[in-house]
Design a protein around this motif. Structure first.
Motif, PDB file in Angstrom:
ATOM      1  N   VAL A 285      -7.564  -4.635   0.350  1.00  0.00           N
ATOM      2  CA  VAL A 285      -7.014  -5.089   1.631  1.00  0.00           C
ATOM      3  C   VAL A 285      -5.537  -5.446   1.480  1.00  0.00           C
ATOM      4  N   VAL A 286      -5.215  -6.179   0.429  1.00  0.00           N
ATOM      5  CA  VAL A 286      -3.815  -6.568   0.199  1.00  0.00           C
ATOM      6  C   VAL A 286      -2.938  -5.327   0.040  1.00  0.00           C
ATOM      7  N   ASN A 287      -3.390  -4.381  -0.776  1.00  0.00           N
ATOM      8  CA  ASN A 287      -2.603  -3.160  -0.986  1.00  0.00           C
ATOM      9  C   ASN A 287      -2.422  -2.377   0.314  1.00  0.00           C
ATOM     10  N   ASP A 288      -3.491  -2.284   1.091  1.00  0.00           N
ATOM     11  CA  ASP A 288      -3.426  -1.501   2.330  1.00  0.00           C
ATOM     12  C   ASP A 288      -2.471  -2.119   3.342  1.00  0.00           C
ATOM     13  N   ILE A 289      -2.646  -3.413   3.601  1.00  0.00           N
ATOM     14  CA  ILE A 289      -1.816  -4.045   4.627  1.00  0.00           C
ATOM     15  C   ILE A 289      -0.366  -4.141   4.181  1.00  0.00           C
ATOM     16  N   GLN A 290      -0.127  -4.436   2.911  1.00  0.00           N
ATOM     17  CA  GLN A 290       1.264  -4.506   2.437  1.00  0.00           C
ATOM     18  C   GLN A 290       1.941  -3.144   2.502  1.00  0.00           C
ATOM     19  N   THR A 291       1.202  -2.098   2.188  1.00  0.00           N
ATOM     20  CA  THR A 291       1.770  -0.749   2.247  1.00  0.00           C
ATOM     21  C   THR A 291       2.138  -0.380   3.672  1.00  0.00           C
ATOM     22  N   ARG A 292       1.239  -0.649   4.614  1.00  0.00           N
ATOM     23  CA  ARG A 292       1.502  -0.262   6.001  1.00  0.00           C
ATOM     24  C   ARG A 292       2.484  -1.209   6.676  1.00  0.00           C
ATOM     25  N   ALA A 293       2.515  -2.459   6.243  1.00  0.00           N
ATOM     26  CA  ALA A 293       3.437  -3.425   6.851  1.00  0.00           C
ATOM     27  C   ALA A 293       4.880  -3.164   6.460  1.00  0.00           C
ATOM     28  N   ALA A 294       5.077  -2.450   5.354  1.00  0.00           N
ATOM     29  CA  ALA A 294       6.444  -2.189   4.883  1.00  0.00           C
ATOM     30  C   ALA A 294       7.258  -1.405   5.900  1.00  0.00           C
ATOM     31  N   ASP A 295       6.587  -0.604   6.723  1.00  0.00           N
ATOM     32  CA  ASP A 295       7.282   0.230   7.706  1.00  0.00           C
ATOM     33  C   ASP A 295       7.374  -0.428   9.085  1.00  0.00           C
ATOM     34  N   LEU A 296       6.865  -1.649   9.203  1.00  0.00           N
ATOM     35  CA  LEU A 296       6.823  -2.300  10.514  1.00  0.00           C
ATOM     36  C   LEU A 296       8.083  -3.120  10.773  1.00  0.00           C
ATOM     37  N   GLU A 297       8.352  -3.320  12.054  1.00  0.00           N
ATOM     38  CA  GLU A 297       9.480  -4.157  12.445  1.00  0.00           C
ATOM     39  C   GLU A 297       9.084  -5.632  12.358  1.00  0.00           C
ATOM     40  N   SER A 298      10.074  -6.479  12.153  1.00  0.00           N
ATOM     41  CA  SER A 298       9.842  -7.926  12.138  1.00  0.00           C
ATOM     42  C   SER A 298      10.090  -8.499  13.521  1.00  0.00           C
ATOM     43  N   LEU A 299       9.731  -9.757  13.668  1.00  0.00           N
ATOM     44  CA  LEU A 299       9.948 -10.462  14.929  1.00  0.00           C
ATOM     45  C   LEU A 299      11.242 -11.256  14.881  1.00  0.00           C
ATOM     46  N   MET A 300      11.813 -11.455  16.042  1.00  0.00           N
ATOM     47  CA  MET A 300      13.004 -12.301  16.136  1.00  0.00           C
ATOM     48  C   MET A 300      12.910 -13.130  17.412  1.00  0.00           C
ATOM     49  N   GLN A 301      13.687 -14.188  17.470  1.00  0.00           N
ATOM     50  CA  GLN A 301      13.785 -15.031  18.650  1.00  0.00           C
ATOM     51  C   GLN A 301      15.053 -14.675  19.417  1.00  0.00           C
ATOM     52  N   TYR A 302      14.928 -14.522  20.724  1.00  0.00           N
ATOM     53  CA  TYR A 302      16.083 -14.195  21.558  1.00  0.00           C
ATOM     54  C   TYR A 302      15.977 -14.996  22.853  1.00  0.00           C
ATOM     55  N   THR A 303      17.058 -15.643  23.223  1.00  0.00           N
ATOM     56  CA  THR A 303      17.073 -16.458  24.436  1.00  0.00           C
ATOM     57  C   THR A 303      18.089 -15.880  25.422  1.00  0.00           C
ATOM     58  N   PRO A 304      17.609 -15.244  26.495  1.00  0.00           N
ATOM     59  CA  PRO A 304      18.557 -14.720  27.492  1.00  0.00           C
ATOM     60  C   PRO A 304      19.251 -15.860  28.220  1.00  0.00           C
ATOM     61  N   ARG A 305      20.514 -15.665  28.543  1.00  0.00           N
ATOM     62  CA  ARG A 305      21.277 -16.718  29.211  1.00  0.00           C
ATOM     63  C   ARG A 305      20.850 -16.902  30.659  1.00  0.00           C
ATOM     64  N   ALA A 306      20.467 -15.800  31.293  1.00  0.00           N
ATOM     65  CA  ALA A 306      20.116 -15.871  32.709  1.00  0.00           C
ATOM     66  C   ALA A 306      18.848 -15.069  32.946  1.00  0.00           C
ATOM     67  N   THR A 307      18.196 -15.322  34.059  1.00  0.00           N
ATOM     68  CA  THR A 307      17.003 -14.575  34.439  1.00  0.00           C
ATOM     69  C   THR A 307      17.395 -13.156  34.831  1.00  0.00           C
ATOM     70  N   VAL A 308      16.766 -12.179  34.163  1.00  0.00           N
ATOM     71  CA  VAL A 308      17.089 -10.775  34.417  1.00  0.00           C
ATOM     72  C   VAL A 308      15.796  -9.971  34.435  1.00  0.00           C
ATOM     73  N   PRO A 309      15.813  -8.773  35.020  1.00  0.00           N
ATOM     74  CA  PRO A 309      14.648  -7.892  34.939  1.00  0.00           C
ATOM     75  C   PRO A 309      14.391  -7.448  33.495  1.00  0.00           C
ATOM     76  N   ALA A 310      13.148  -7.225  33.155  1.00  0.00           N
ATOM     77  CA  ALA A 310      12.793  -6.827  31.793  1.00  0.00           C
ATOM     78  C   ALA A 310      13.453  -5.511  31.408  1.00  0.00           C
ATOM     79  N   ILE A 311      13.598  -4.596  32.358  1.00  0.00           N
ATOM     80  CA  ILE A 311      14.186  -3.296  32.056  1.00  0.00           C
ATOM     81  C   ILE A 311      15.668  -3.446  31.673  1.00  0.00           C
ATOM     82  N   VAL A 312      16.348  -4.405  32.305  1.00  0.00           N
ATOM     83  CA  VAL A 312      17.750  -4.668  31.970  1.00  0.00           C
ATOM     84  C   VAL A 312      17.836  -5.289  30.577  1.00  0.00           C
TER      85      VAL A 312
END
Length: 403
Positions: free
Chosen positions: A338-365
């Motif tokens: 399990v460790v080998n499988d998830i670590q192998t596949r997780a290597a190609d995944l994106e990480s998460l980040m925190q982002y705070t928009p200054r103003a209310t905007v549409p999601a597409i924007v």
């Protein structure tokens, strides 16, 4: 845009040259098989031919000799280089031929017949371990070890009625727990009737099955494995199976009476209870491990969190004092897979980040501002449970993928 505006200045390895004409040779690599007594040939396609580009080129001017030397040096360098084709753009090529000509009647100029072969690089075959298959194999081995351990511990033959009745109640509790896990997810309704029928089949012949511990273990394990097929996604199946990770660790009902092992019959009663409860926990963990190898994780953090949770449960079950060596080693092997499988596949995944928009905007924007891809608006909305895609609230931290 006119075609003349799209032409680029020809060069090789950064050395520019003029040209009178450019030609190419394209096509397929075919092997023609002709057979006796057959009029038509069989043509075997071996793939695309190497693309060849030829130029009638020249360098000209008062300083043409220096220019000539630079171009010839570029053509004689080892390996491939970048060709800027005037109408086909940039490409990596190798020099097949370079034939210079200088003529006394055309002083101040050197002419060339240049031939380039497009170079796709040396793509050697690569070997990649199928880590998901390794999890399945380790899981099958663990299921076999857990079932054999159950068969050695569970016994009702020759026991008093209260031992039989207690075993029936414990198995019924187990089947209720499995059904509750199924009902707790969004099941595939086309498979649900077959799942319920299989559960009914086990309960209908339970009295006979209890005298065949190997068959009983197989039936219970098969019913738990059915949860994986019942889920609408591997993750939903994993979450359903996770509800059984602690099965039997606490009293199942308010009327639960602990078996006090003071006589041979009471000792067997307690052994039977523990055997059923342990089998359910172990098989649930094993099937969850198999499900984890098919989960499409949204981020590296999600993959690691699931891995850590599952690995901790597998380790705790393996190191339980009641686990014999075959079960311990099988669950440990599964944990490593399990460790080998998830670590192998997780290597190609994106990480998460925190982002705070200054103003209310549409999601597409917002998606365009962050990713330059407006189609990623749905992920922003779903990941942050935004009530309306036209109004992503400003001043509030959002959880987003990094790329």
């Amino acid at each position: 845009m006119a075609w003349r505006d799209q032409w680029q200045e020809a060069s090789f390895r950064g050395v520019k040259f003029r040209f009178r004409s450019a030609a190419g040779a394209l096509g397929r690599r075919n092997v023609v098989h002709e057979y006796p007594g057959r009029d038509e040939a069989y043509v075997e396609d071996m793939g695309r031919k190497a693309r060849e580009f030829t130029f009638e080129a020249f360098v000209i001017g008062a300083d043409y000799m220096r220019w000539r030397d630079q171009l010839e040096e570029a053509c004689e360098k080892e390996g491939s280089g970048e060709l800027v084709h005037p109408t086909r753009g940039r490409m990596q090529v190798a020099v097949q031929d370079c034939r210079p000509t200088e003529n006394i009647d055309a002083g101040g100029m050197a002419s060339y017949a240049l031939t380039f072969i497009q170079d796709g690089g040396n793509l050697n075959p690569s070997v990649r371990v199928d880590t998901s298959a390794a999890v399945d194999i380790a899981g099958d081995n663990a299921t076999d070890a857990a079932s054999k351990d159950f068969s050695k511990s569970f016994k009702v033959d020759g026991m008093p009625d209260f031992v039989n009745n207690d075993a029936l109640a414990t198995i019924n509790d187990a089947m209720d727990g499995i059904r509750a896990a199924a009902n707790g997810m969004m099941p595939d309704m086309s498979i649900l009737p077959a799942f319920n029928a299989a559960a009914g089949g086990i309960l209908g012949k339970l009295t006979a099955l209890m005298r065949l511990p190997t068959d009983l273990a197989s039936g219970i394990a098969g019913q738990i494995a059915g949860l994986r097929a019942l889920g609408t996604s591997p993750l939903s199946a994993f979450n359903a199976l996770a509800t059984l990770f602690q099965f039997g660790k606490h009293a199942q009902t308010s009327g639960y009476v602990p078996a006090v092992p003071v006589t041979p019959a009471r000792i067997q009663q307690a052994s039977n209870r523990a055997a059923v409860q342990t089998l359910v926990r172990r098989i649930a963990l094993i099937e969850a491990a198999k499900a984890s190898s098919s989960v499409k994780y949204a981020s590296r953090e999600e993959a690691i969190a699931l891995r850590d949770n599952l690995v901790a449960k597998l380790e705790a079950e393996a190191e339980d004092g009641a686990a014999p060596d075959p079960v311990y080693f099988a669950l440990t092997d599964l944990r490593v897979a399990v460790v080998n499988d998830i670590q192998t596949r997780a290597a190609d995944l994106e990480s998460l980040m925190q982002y705070t928009p200054r103003a209310t905007v549409p999601a597409i924007v917002l998606a365009y501002q962050i990713y330059e891809d407006p189609e990623r608006d749905e992920d922003i909305v779903a990941r942050n449970r935004v009530k309306h895609p036209g109004f992503v609230p400003g001043g509030r931290a959002l959880e987003l993928l990094t790329g």
